[in-house]
Design an enzyme around this catalytic site. Structure first.
Site, PDB file in Angstrom:
ATOM      1  N   GLU A 117      51.973  45.239  41.422  1.00  0.00           N
ATOM      2  CA  GLU A 117      51.925  47.288  41.856  1.00  0.00           C
ATOM      3  C   GLU A 117      53.213  47.834  42.852  1.00  0.00           C
ATOM      4  OE1 GLU A 117      48.990  47.845  45.142  1.00  0.00           O
ATOM      5  OE2 GLU A 117      48.807  46.464  45.326  1.00  0.00           O
TER       6      GLU A 117
ATOM      7  N   HIS B 216      45.020  49.112  47.092  1.00  0.00           N
ATOM      8  CA  HIS B 216      44.861  47.986  46.223  1.00  0.00           C
ATOM      9  C   HIS B 216      44.399  48.235  44.783  1.00  0.00           C
ATOM     10  CE1 HIS B 216      45.969  44.063  43.988  1.00  0.00           C
ATOM     11  NE2 HIS B 216      44.307  43.870  43.866  1.00  0.00           N
TER      12      HIS B 216
ATOM     13  N   TYR C 256      38.796  41.985  47.573  1.00  0.00           N
ATOM     14  CA  TYR C 256      38.848  42.732  47.189  1.00  0.00           C
ATOM     15  C   TYR C 256      39.256  44.065  48.148  1.00  0.00           C
ATOM     16  CZ  TYR C 256      40.599  45.146  42.550  1.00  0.00           C
ATOM     17  OH  TYR C 256      41.185  45.750  41.360  1.00  0.00           O
TER      18      TYR C 256
ATOM     19  N   THR D 233      44.056  41.730  49.087  1.00  0.00           N
ATOM     20  CA  THR D 233      45.408  42.072  48.399  1.00  0.00           C
ATOM     21  C   THR D 233      45.361  43.136  49.796  1.00  0.00           C
ATOM     22  OG1 THR D 233      46.060  41.213  46.159  1.00  0.00           O
ATOM     23  CG2 THR D 233      47.674  42.486  47.706  1.00  0.00           C
TER      24      THR D 233
ATOM     25  N   GLU E 132      47.305  38.696  51.364  1.00  0.00           N
ATOM     26  CA  GLU E 132      46.397  38.344  51.403  1.00  0.00           C
ATOM     27  C   GLU E 132      45.905  37.760  53.551  1.00  0.00           C
ATOM     28  OE1 GLU E 132      43.044  37.288  49.859  1.00  0.00           O
ATOM     29  OE2 GLU E 132      44.025  38.003  48.067  1.00  0.00           O
TER      30      GLU E 132
ATOM     31  N   ASP F  29      48.044  34.094  47.586  1.00  0.00           N
ATOM     32  CA  ASP F  29      46.187  34.055  46.547  1.00  0.00           C
ATOM     33  C   ASP F  29      47.751  34.139  45.074  1.00  0.00           C
ATOM     34  OD1 ASP F  29      44.613  33.314  44.850  1.00  0.00           O
ATOM     35  OD2 ASP F  29      43.335  35.954  44.639  1.00  0.00           O
TER      36      ASP F  29
ATOM     37  N   GLN G 290      45.024  36.296  33.345  1.00  0.00           N
ATOM     38  CA  GLN G 290      44.584  36.999  34.675  1.00  0.00           C
ATOM     39  C   GLN G 290      44.342  37.615  33.107  1.00  0.00           C
ATOM     40  OE1 GLN G 290      45.640  38.720  37.715  1.00  0.00           O
ATOM     41  NE2 GLN G 290      43.304  39.736  38.375  1.00  0.00           N
TER      42      GLN G 290
ATOM     43  N   THR H 169      46.265  28.336  46.167  1.00  0.00           N
ATOM     44  CA  THR H 169      46.040  29.742  46.849  1.00  0.00           C
ATOM     45  C   THR H 169      47.702  28.665  48.099  1.00  0.00           C
ATOM     46  OG1 THR H 169      44.559  30.212  46.539  1.00  0.00           O
ATOM     47  CG2 THR H 169      45.280  30.931  47.904  1.00  0.00           C
TER      48      THR H 169
ATOM     49  N   ARG I   6      49.348  37.254  35.846  1.00  0.00           N
ATOM     50  CA  ARG I   6      48.500  38.416  35.576  1.00  0.00           C
ATOM     51  C   ARG I   6      48.153  38.366  34.086  1.00  0.00           C
ATOM     52  NH1 ARG I   6      47.255  40.442  40.439  1.00  0.00           N
ATOM     53  NH2 ARG I   6      48.362  40.624  41.819  1.00  0.00           N
TER      54      ARG I   6
ATOM     55  N   GLU J 176      49.908  37.748  45.885  1.00  0.00           N
ATOM     56  CA  GLU J 176      49.091  38.599  46.435  1.00  0.00           C
ATOM     57  C   GLU J 176      49.234  38.478  47.606  1.00  0.00           C
ATOM     58  OE1 GLU J 176      45.173  38.369  44.914  1.00  0.00           O
ATOM     59  OE2 GLU J 176      45.723  40.406  43.211  1.00  0.00           O
TER      60      GLU J 176
ATOM     61  N   LYS K 201      44.192  31.877  38.859  1.00  0.00           N
ATOM     62  CA  LYS K 201      44.148  31.964  40.222  1.00  0.00           C
ATOM     63  C   LYS K 201      43.866  31.058  40.957  1.00  0.00           C
ATOM     64  CE  LYS K 201      43.215  36.653  40.624  1.00  0.00           C
ATOM     65  NZ  LYS K 201      44.735  37.146  41.805  1.00  0.00           N
TER      66      LYS K 201
ATOM     67  N   ASP L 100      37.621  34.576  47.756  1.00  0.00           N
ATOM     68  CA  ASP L 100      38.018  35.852  47.910  1.00  0.00           C
ATOM     69  C   ASP L 100      37.752  37.571  47.486  1.00  0.00           C
ATOM     70  OD1 ASP L 100      40.852  37.114  48.169  1.00  0.00           O
ATOM     71  OD2 ASP L 100      41.572  36.609  46.077  1.00  0.00           O
TER      72      ASP L 100
HETATM   73 CA    CA Z   1      42.880  37.662  45.949  1.00  0.00          CA
END
Ligand code: CA
Length: 415
Positions: free
Chosen positions: A360, A121, A116, A346, A187, A219, A226, A243, A223, A185, A239, A114
């Protein structure tokens, strides 16, 4: 690869539903899936309107992927001709209604990484945690990524169980509990076609020859888990619980009319290093896809209130292209294999309604969403459904879509 007869916007199919302007799957798209009808064994199929045409040519999509782009293009041309309205012998016995089939995982995914790749983002998330220094010094030099978990990639429609994990708040020691900050997320997933030998990098000019196609990818992210676990080695259990991907793989050939210049870096940003740069990637490394997030709560569904759209972002605004991600991934000699999945990261844009996750959109829960039932959300609650949709449209081309990627949150197990 170039435009050919399969992209002709005037083509129509003998499958009537494919000719509707709203269909995600007109004859110009031809996305692959793995489907099951009744008790029959899973088969490779191609989406056409509201139906699926059985594709007996390959036992799995992985088998097609490993043959490379030319084989995929050859099959696409054949399927296009079979499905055209002027075919005097339409194989109706090979056609199944999607509503009568189960769509399964489209590929065997050996490895999942994955990235970024949205600078919007990365800047938003970075500024919440490091207001003075939102982007790490490596961000503009390489597409940041990590090795994600392939075993828990699931197909659209499967429920997603809220994970339990360690949560640490304030000055208290951590507790093991159900996540209270569950997020999605939005994606794009990218499937590798032909692989590379271990020890042999993929030059960026050849990277697109190793990309089979794309899907939608959610995804799911806890949080709170995380925040406590991610340093110094990156996300792990926040994560890897699930998924979700859409069951359709839209090929790079289908996306050909929608290729776009690579995102233009703001003045002052460094140019990519030579191994992450080539003229073709600058000129057409982008893909003009619109990616949307739709949302409903259990109460909205009970009250027959339609899902609301939370965001719509443009994939063209990603800082790094798929080819750059592939070239970077293999630049140390790491071998990619047919069916490997890369997540784009994301997809967010600069505007508020282009933010591709709740972290966000609600700014870490400080600006809750208001819903038509009077409910509000900082993060996902049990029964919430997240629906990703994507499409490409352009003057002179037939609009195509990616289908849907859905998941409903199921309650956590007892911690
Ligand atoms: Ca991700």
């Amino acid at each position: 690869m170039a435009l050919n007869e399969t992209h002709d916007p005037s083509l129509e199919s003998w499958v009537e539903s494919a000719n509707s302007p709203e269909s995600d799957f007109p004859i110009q798209n031809l996305p692959f899936c793995i489907f099951r009808h009744g008790h029959a064994a899973p088969r490779v199929g191609v989406g056409i309107g509201d139906s699926i045409l059985d594709v007996p040519d390959y036992p799995s999509i992985n088998a097609l992927m490993e043959r490379g782009r030319a084989a995929a293009a050859e099959l696409r041309l054949k399927l296009s001709r079979v499905l055209r309205a002027d075919n005097p012998y339409p194989p109706r016995a090979l056609l199944f209604k999607q509503s009568e089939c189960t769509l399964l995982m489209p590929a065997h995914i050996g490895d999942f990484s994955d990235f970024y790749a949205s600078i919007f983002h990365a800047t938003n998330v970075g500024s919440m945690f490091r207001p003075d220094n939102p982007l790490m010094p490596n961000y503009k030099w390489l597409p940041v990524g990590y090795h994600a978990r392939a075993s828990s990639v699931i197909a659209s429609g499967e429920p997603v169980r809220r994970p339990c994990g360690q949560i640490q708040e304030g000055s208290s020691p951590p507790v093991f509990a159900a996540s209270r900050q569950l997020d999605y997320e939005c994606e794009l997933g990218c499937f590798i076609g032909r692989g590379n030998e271990l020890g042999q990098p993929i030059p960026i000019a050849e990277a697109e020859q190793h990309i089979f196609g794309v899907c939608l990818l959610n995804d799911w992210s806890a949080r709170d888990l995380q925040r406590w676990e991610y340093q110094p080695l990156g996300p792990f259990l926040a994560k890897s619980f699930a998924t979700t991907i859409s069951p359709w793989i839209v090929t790079m050939d289908a996306l050909e009319p929608f290729r776009a210049p690579r995102f233009e870096r703001p003045a002052g940003d460094p140019a990519p290093l030579v191994h992450l740069d080539c003229a073709a990637d600058r000129e057409r490394g982008g893909i003009a896809l619109h990616i949307e997030v739709w949302f409903s709560t259990a109460r909205m569904r009970e009250e027959k209130i339609a899902p609301v759209r939370l965001s719509r972002a443009r994939f063209e605004q990603m800082y790094w292209t798929l080819a750059q991600m592939v070239a970077h991934h293999a630049s140390n000699g790491c071998n990619l294999r047919p069916g490997d999945l890369l997540g784009s990261g994301t997809i967010s844009g600069p505007a508020k309604d282009e933010r591709g996750c709740l972290l966000e959109l609600t700014w870490r829960g400080t600006e809750p969403l208001s819903l038509p039932t009077g409910e509000s959300r900082k993060f996902l609650e049990d029964g919430d459904e997240v629906i990703l949709r994507g499409f490409a449209e352009r003057e002179g081309a037939r609009r195509i879509g990616l289908g849907e990627c859905r998941g409903i949150i199921a309650p956590a197990n007892k911690p």
